[in-house]
Design a protein around this motif. Sequence first.
Motif, PDB file in Angstrom:
ATOM      1  N   HIS A  26       0.866  -1.177   0.000  1.00 13.77           N
ATOM      2  CA  HIS A  26       0.000   0.000   0.000  1.00 13.77           C
ATOM      3  C   HIS A  26       0.902   1.226   0.000  1.00 13.77           C
ATOM      4  CE1 HIS A  26      -3.322  -2.685   1.152  1.00 13.77           C
ATOM      5  NE2 HIS A  26      -2.436  -3.246   1.947  1.00 13.77           N
ATOM      6  N   GLY A  27       0.946   1.925  -1.124  1.00 12.00           N
ATOM      7  CA  GLY A  27       1.802   3.104  -1.215  1.00 12.00           C
ATOM      8  C   GLY A  27       2.695   3.051  -2.433  1.00 12.00           C
ATOM      9  N   GLU A  28       3.809   3.751  -2.353  1.00  7.83           N
ATOM     10  CA  GLU A  28       4.737   3.857  -3.472  1.00  7.83           C
ATOM     11  C   GLU A  28       5.840   2.813  -3.348  1.00  7.83           C
ATOM     12  OE1 GLU A  28       6.148   7.881  -3.610  1.00  7.83           O
ATOM     13  OE2 GLU A  28       4.154   8.671  -4.074  1.00  7.83           O
ATOM     14  N   ILE A  29       6.119   2.134  -4.447  1.00 11.21           N
ATOM     15  CA  ILE A  29       7.200   1.155  -4.470  1.00 11.21           C
ATOM     16  C   ILE A  29       8.456   1.872  -4.947  1.00 11.21           C
ATOM     17  CG2 ILE A  29       8.043  -0.984  -5.479  1.00 11.21           C
ATOM     18  CD1 ILE A  29       5.125  -1.885  -5.742  1.00 11.21           C
ATOM     19  N   VAL A  59       0.296   3.010  -6.160  1.00 16.94           N
ATOM     20  CA  VAL A  59      -0.037   4.062  -7.127  1.00 16.94           C
ATOM     21  C   VAL A  59       1.182   4.518  -7.923  1.00 16.94           C
ATOM     22  CG1 VAL A  59      -2.011   4.909  -5.835  1.00 16.94           C
ATOM     23  CG2 VAL A  59       0.254   5.851  -5.369  1.00 16.94           C
ATOM     24  N   PHE A  60       2.378   4.216  -7.412  1.00 17.70           N
ATOM     25  CA  PHE A  60       3.615   4.621  -8.091  1.00 17.70           C
ATOM     26  C   PHE A  60       4.656   3.531  -7.879  1.00 17.70           C
ATOM     27  CE2 PHE A  60       7.891   6.365  -7.838  1.00 17.70           C
ATOM     28  CZ  PHE A  60       7.995   7.005  -9.060  1.00 17.70           C
ATOM     29  N   MET A  61       5.479   3.353  -8.909  1.00 18.61           N
ATOM     30  CA  MET A  61       6.572   2.406  -8.807  1.00 18.61           C
ATOM     31  C   MET A  61       7.701   2.933  -9.674  1.00 18.61           C
ATOM     32  SD  MET A  61       6.094  -1.527 -10.019  1.00 18.61           S
ATOM     33  CE  MET A  61       6.325  -1.739 -11.762  1.00 18.61           C
ATOM     34  N   ASP A  62       8.905   2.988  -9.100  1.00 20.29           N
ATOM     35  CA  ASP A  62      10.061   3.381  -9.904  1.00 20.29           C
ATOM     36  C   ASP A  62      10.835   2.121 -10.277  1.00 20.29           C
ATOM     37  OD1 ASP A  62      11.569   2.726  -7.643  1.00 20.29           O
ATOM     38  OD2 ASP A  62      12.021   4.805  -7.121  1.00 20.29           O
ATOM     39  N   VAL A  63      12.069   2.282 -10.684  1.00 22.69           N
ATOM     40  CA  VAL A  63      12.858   1.129 -11.130  1.00 22.69           C
ATOM     41  C   VAL A  63      12.990   0.074 -10.033  1.00 22.69           C
ATOM     42  CG1 VAL A  63      15.122   2.089 -10.561  1.00 22.69           C
ATOM     43  CG2 VAL A  63      14.902   0.496 -12.468  1.00 22.69           C
ATOM     44  N   ALA A  64      12.823   0.458  -8.786  1.00 23.72           N
ATOM     45  CA  ALA A  64      12.838  -0.520  -7.691  1.00 23.72           C
ATOM     46  C   ALA A  64      11.720  -1.547  -7.860  1.00 23.72           C
ATOM     47  CB  ALA A  64      12.712   0.187  -6.345  1.00 23.72           C
ATOM     48  N   GLY A  65      10.597  -1.126  -8.392  1.00 26.46           N
ATOM     49  CA  GLY A  65       9.507  -2.062  -8.659  1.00 26.46           C
ATOM     50  C   GLY A  65       9.895  -3.098  -9.695  1.00 26.46           C
ATOM     51  N   LEU A  66      10.655  -2.672 -10.698  1.00 22.93           N
ATOM     52  CA  LEU A  66      11.147  -3.617 -11.700  1.00 22.93           C
ATOM     53  C   LEU A  66      12.118  -4.607 -11.052  1.00 22.93           C
ATOM     54  CD1 LEU A  66      11.744  -1.194 -14.710  1.00 22.93           C
ATOM     55  CD2 LEU A  66       9.708  -2.549 -14.192  1.00 22.93           C
ATOM     56  N   THR A  86      -1.031  -8.892 -10.134  1.00 23.98           N
ATOM     57  CA  THR A  86      -2.380  -8.435 -10.437  1.00 23.98           C
ATOM     58  C   THR A  86      -2.545  -6.981 -10.008  1.00 23.98           C
ATOM     59  OG1 THR A  86      -3.254  -9.178  -8.308  1.00 23.98           O
ATOM     60  CG2 THR A  86      -3.363 -10.747 -10.137  1.00 23.98           C
ATOM     61  N   GLY A  87      -3.617  -6.363 -10.479  1.00 20.32           N
ATOM     62  CA  GLY A  87      -4.012  -5.045 -10.008  1.00 20.32           C
ATOM     63  C   GLY A  87      -3.117  -3.899 -10.426  1.00 20.32           C
ATOM     64  N   LEU A  88      -2.400  -4.032 -11.538  1.00 18.38           N
ATOM     65  CA  LEU A  88      -1.510  -2.952 -11.966  1.00 18.38           C
ATOM     66  C   LEU A  88      -2.296  -1.677 -12.256  1.00 18.38           C
ATOM     67  CD1 LEU A  88       0.874  -4.866 -14.357  1.00 18.38           C
ATOM     68  CD2 LEU A  88       1.551  -3.633 -12.290  1.00 18.38           C
ATOM     69  N   ARG A  89      -1.916  -0.609 -11.599  1.00 18.35           N
ATOM     70  CA  ARG A  89      -2.533   0.691 -11.851  1.00 18.35           C
ATOM     71  C   ARG A  89      -1.821   1.365 -13.009  1.00 18.35           C
ATOM     72  NH1 ARG A  89      -4.636   3.228  -6.338  1.00 18.35           N
ATOM     73  NH2 ARG A  89      -5.185   4.809  -7.833  1.00 18.35           N
ATOM     74  N   ARG A  94       2.366   1.474 -17.081  1.00 18.88           N
ATOM     75  CA  ARG A  94       3.132   2.204 -18.106  1.00 18.88           C
ATOM     76  C   ARG A  94       4.633   1.946 -17.962  1.00 18.88           C
ATOM     77  NH1 ARG A  94       1.554   5.921 -21.603  1.00 18.88           N
ATOM     78  NH2 ARG A  94       3.364   7.193 -21.143  1.00 18.88           N
ATOM     79  N   LEU A  95       5.116   1.850 -16.724  1.00 16.44           N
ATOM     80  CA  LEU A  95       6.530   1.561 -16.511  1.00 16.44           C
ATOM     81  C   LEU A  95       6.889   0.175 -17.048  1.00 16.44           C
ATOM     82  CD1 LEU A  95       9.273   2.373 -15.326  1.00 16.44           C
ATOM     83  CD2 LEU A  95       8.517   1.376 -13.162  1.00 16.44           C
ATOM     84  N   LEU A  96       6.047  -0.809 -16.806  1.00 20.86           N
ATOM     85  CA  LEU A  96       6.299  -2.152 -17.329  1.00 20.86           C
ATOM     86  C   LEU A  96       6.237  -2.187 -18.857  1.00 20.86           C
ATOM     87  CD1 LEU A  96       4.469  -4.419 -14.760  1.00 20.86           C
ATOM     88  CD2 LEU A  96       6.870  -4.575 -15.428  1.00 20.86           C
ATOM     89  N   LEU A  97       5.312  -1.450 -19.437  1.00 17.84           N
ATOM     90  CA  LEU A  97       5.233  -1.392 -20.903  1.00 17.84           C
ATOM     91  C   LEU A  97       6.484  -0.732 -21.483  1.00 17.84           C
ATOM     92  CD1 LEU A  97       1.455  -0.461 -21.319  1.00 17.84           C
ATOM     93  CD2 LEU A  97       2.543  -2.665 -21.837  1.00 17.84           C
TER      94      LEU A  97
END
Length: 122
Positions: A26-29, A59-66, A86-89, A94-97
């Motif tokens: 829950h929050g930013e990754i 709601v937000f993910m930077d390269v750390a999410g990758l 699941t549940g990609l916002r 967009r970052l994954l794409l």
Amino acid sequence: MTPWKGAPIMLITTKSTGTTAAITPHGEISFDALPTLLTAYEALPPSVRQVEWDLRDAVFMDVAGLHLLVHQRLACQNAGRTLTVTGLRHQPLRLLLLARTLFPADCWNDFLPPDHRPATAA
């Protein structure tokens, strides 16, 4: 790891039922949250065979999410577990794409919802 002053706190919900577990951040990754997220996976019981990362509240993910997703793919493969995302916002999707476009060899389609994966030949 203590987050830097002013860093958002990462809350994580983990639900485990038998052989299935769902981890919901829950929050930013970000890199500040990465150790906490990795710890959530490491705390799963060995009986878990299927791991779901539910990102509906991320709601937000930077390269750390990758990094998180690649790490989780390898960890699940090594443990004989199945991984789903699941549940990609909007922004994480967009970052994954973008990652898929820039680094196609890294198999980013594994993390995308079916409607964003290329069609397979029949």
